[in-house]
Design a protein around this motif. Structure first.
Motif, PDB file in Angstrom:
ATOM      1  N   ARG A   1     -20.002  16.048 -90.347  1.00  0.00           N
ATOM      2  CA  ARG A   1     -21.157  15.420 -91.003  1.00  0.00           C
ATOM      3  C   ARG A   1     -20.714  14.614 -92.227  1.00  0.00           C
ATOM      4  NH1 ARG A   1     -24.673  16.442 -95.310  1.00  0.00           N
ATOM      5  NH2 ARG A   1     -26.831  15.730 -94.944  1.00  0.00           N
TER       6      ARG A   1
ATOM      7  N   TRP B   1     -19.122  11.418 -91.061  1.00  0.00           N
ATOM      8  CA  TRP B   1     -20.098  10.457 -90.515  1.00  0.00           C
ATOM      9  C   TRP B   1     -20.854   9.751 -91.635  1.00  0.00           C
ATOM     10  CZ3 TRP B   1     -21.034   9.019 -85.432  1.00  0.00           C
ATOM     11  CH2 TRP B   1     -22.106   8.137 -85.263  1.00  0.00           C
TER      12      TRP B   1
ATOM     13  N   TYR C   1     -28.036  13.875 -88.771  1.00  0.00           N
ATOM     14  CA  TYR C   1     -27.227  14.423 -89.867  1.00  0.00           C
ATOM     15  C   TYR C   1     -27.987  14.405 -91.197  1.00  0.00           C
ATOM     16  CZ  TYR C   1     -22.770  14.813 -87.331  1.00  0.00           C
ATOM     17  OH  TYR C   1     -21.758  15.193 -86.481  1.00  0.00           O
ATOM     18  N   GLU C   2     -28.902  13.474 -91.365  1.00  0.00           N
ATOM     19  CA  GLU C   2     -29.707  13.474 -92.586  1.00  0.00           C
ATOM     20  C   GLU C   2     -30.622  14.692 -92.645  1.00  0.00           C
ATOM     21  OE1 GLU C   2     -30.543   9.145 -94.312  1.00  0.00           O
ATOM     22  OE2 GLU C   2     -31.227   9.315 -92.245  1.00  0.00           O
TER      23      GLU C   2
ATOM     24  N   VAL D   1     -20.835  13.126 -80.317  1.00  0.00           N
ATOM     25  CA  VAL D   1     -21.269  12.317 -81.457  1.00  0.00           C
ATOM     26  C   VAL D   1     -20.761  10.886 -81.333  1.00  0.00           C
ATOM     27  CG1 VAL D   1     -20.868  11.999 -83.932  1.00  0.00           C
ATOM     28  CG2 VAL D   1     -21.585  14.231 -83.060  1.00  0.00           C
TER      29      VAL D   1
ATOM     30  N   HIS E   1     -20.639  21.244 -90.055  1.00  0.00           N
ATOM     31  CA  HIS E   1     -20.042  21.005 -88.741  1.00  0.00           C
ATOM     32  C   HIS E   1     -18.545  20.724 -88.845  1.00  0.00           C
ATOM     33  CE1 HIS E   1     -24.024  21.126 -86.984  1.00  0.00           C
ATOM     34  NE2 HIS E   1     -24.425  20.184 -87.813  1.00  0.00           N
TER      35      HIS E   1
ATOM     36  N   LEU F   1     -24.227  18.259 -82.739  1.00  0.00           N
ATOM     37  CA  LEU F   1     -23.681  17.576 -83.906  1.00  0.00           C
ATOM     38  C   LEU F   1     -22.329  18.124 -84.336  1.00  0.00           C
ATOM     39  CD1 LEU F   1     -26.900  17.154 -86.085  1.00  0.00           C
ATOM     40  CD2 LEU F   1     -25.838  15.515 -84.515  1.00  0.00           C
TER      41      LEU F   1
ATOM     42  N   THR G   1     -27.132   9.469 -87.066  1.00  0.00           N
ATOM     43  CA  THR G   1     -27.325   9.362 -88.517  1.00  0.00           C
ATOM     44  C   THR G   1     -28.585  10.099 -88.949  1.00  0.00           C
ATOM     45  OG1 THR G   1     -26.200   7.214 -88.579  1.00  0.00           O
ATOM     46  CG2 THR G   1     -27.631   7.760 -90.439  1.00  0.00           C
TER      47      THR G   1
ATOM     48  N   ASP H   1     -30.045  17.631 -90.753  1.00  0.00           N
ATOM     49  CA  ASP H   1     -29.258  18.855 -90.589  1.00  0.00           C
ATOM     50  C   ASP H   1     -28.137  18.849 -91.631  1.00  0.00           C
ATOM     51  OD1 ASP H   1     -27.596  20.923 -89.837  1.00  0.00           O
ATOM     52  OD2 ASP H   1     -27.539  20.380 -87.716  1.00  0.00           O
ATOM     53  N   THR H   2     -28.200  19.749 -92.607  1.00  0.00           N
ATOM     54  CA  THR H   2     -27.231  19.741 -93.704  1.00  0.00           C
ATOM     55  C   THR H   2     -26.010  20.619 -93.450  1.00  0.00           C
ATOM     56  OG1 THR H   2     -28.447  21.514 -94.815  1.00  0.00           O
ATOM     57  CG2 THR H   2     -29.020  19.231 -95.396  1.00  0.00           C
TER      58      THR H   2
END
Length: 397
Positions: free
Chosen positions: A108, A111, A97-98, A85, A104, A79, A94, A100-101
């Motif tokens: 993120r 995105w 990323y929801e 990506v 990056h 990510l 998507t 993994d906070t």
């Protein structure tokens, strides 16, 4: 959930990032049929969105019988790798990323900001361009450089951006309107605060939420509020005073100015040109006039009917619209460029287009969020567009 909402919003031709936003958009229009479910979506999330939307009975929701999920990739996508990506399944990215906070490097944030545009079918170069436009100001420099390389071959390049968080220069507040005055980009915030790009405020807030702005040659800035009333900043004139009085009794829905002429749209589809010689009028739209632009003696109007018409006060409108799509126009701007007059258009489904004289193709761009304002940069013919969180300038290829 976001990927499922974005997919549904794209199907319906609207902009929404949450179930509540999608619900609000659907309730404001005619009853619709929405088909949910596609390979790669979580079936439980699809069912939950269907339940939420069915609560109000304003939309018919059909859940397709599809597999619960797409086959997982052979190994997880990195990510933090923009190339990976941009090339991967956007729904999977998507969802990742929801969960993994981690930031990056800003990838993120970009995105999740541009997501509704990113989940559309497109090549990696187009996806990289949208990400580049949505990058926060504090994004890692190497990430910006890599996305610029990946975006090569797109019909746009990103000239500059501003957002409402992070490093300076910063976009102070949500933008309501853009125009040019004294050769500089002028920004009106929703509150009515008016400023040049990267400058301190030069005018006080208006008494109502601003929806449109126009600048006159004598330095007068006109602001239209959400109730259709006109507010004047600067010298003013007997003409602007007369228009202000007229709109106090008959509210306007759109605003523009060119030379010594003030242009106002109304909810019946008419455009009124107030000038020293009197008032001229044309009725090009079926329904509300939603946006106006003018330069020289040329006037463009956009409506809730999705059409953009060209007209000259004192003359007839063109026999066919400049462009037309099945959703309302939300913003217009026109300017003289070295090649001639160019026109920027934005629609309610989040699409912007730049019409240039002599160009064989009309380049389009989707930033992801709803577009609030557009402007053509006179000196270069570039496109500036604003959303609630960012202002970006794009150069057509």
């Amino acid at each position: 959930m976001r990927g499922t909402v974005w997919t549904a919003a794209n199907q319906l031709g609207v902009v929404a990032g949450t179930p509540a936003e999608l619900q609000s958009v659907l309730l404001s229009g005619a009853p619709r049929t929405l088909r949910l479910g596609r390979t790669g979506q979580d079936r439980a999330v699809v069912d939950e969105l269907a339940r939420i939307l069915r609560e109000f009975g304003h939309v018919r929701v059909v859940v397709e019988q599809v597999a619960d999920s797409a086959p997982p990739p052979s190994r997880p996508v990195d990510l933090a790798d923009p190339a990976a990506v941009c090339a991967a399944d956007p729904l999977l990215i998507t969802a990742a990323y929801e969960k993994d906070t981690a930031g990056h490097g800003g990838l993120r944030t970009a995105w999740l900001r541009a997501g509704q545009a990113l989940i559309r079918d497109q090549d990696p170069a187009g996806r990289a361009t949208a990400l580049l436009a949505a990058l926060p100001a504090a994004a890692a420099p190497q990430l910006r450089a890599t996305l610029t390389e990946l975006a090569a071959g797109s019909c746009w390049s990103v000239s500059w951006t501003r957002d409402r968080a992070g490093a300076e220069p910063r976009l102070p507040g949500p933008v309501a309107a853009l125009t040019f005055a004294a050769g500089r980009l002028l920004i009106a915030e929703r509150t009515g605060v008016v400023r040049y790009l990267d400058a301190e405020p030069r005018m006080a807030p208006a008494s109502g939420r601003v929806t449109a702005m126009a600048a006159m040659d004598d330095g007068t800035v006109l602001l239209l509020d959400e109730r259709g009333r006109l507010h004047t900043r600067g010298p003013g004139s007997p003409l602007t005073a007369a228009v202000t009085a007229t709109l106090a009794a008959h509210p306007g829905t759109a605003l523009a100015a060119a030379g010594d002429t003030v242009l106002v749209g109304d909810r019946h589809g008419s455009v009124h040109a107030f000038g020293p010689a009197g008032v001229d009028q044309v009725a090009p739209h079926s329904g509300r006039v939603t946006a106006l632009a003018a330069t020289g003696t040329l006037v463009w109007s956009g409506g809730a009917d999705g059409a953009v018409w060209l007209w000259s006060p004192g003359g007839a409108r063109q026999p066919a619209p400049l462009t037309e799509r099945p959703c309302p126009v939300v913003a217009l701007h026109a300017a003289h460029t070295p090649e001639g007059p160019a026109v920027a258009v934005a629609w309610a489904d989040g699409l912007a287009a730049l019409h240039r004289p002599g160009a064989k193709e009309v380049p389009t761009f989707r930033p992801g969020p709803a577009i609030r304002a557009v402007a053509v940069i006179p000196q270069s013919g570039q496109l500036a567009l604003a959303t609630d969180e960012m202002l970006v300038c794009l150069r057509p290829a």
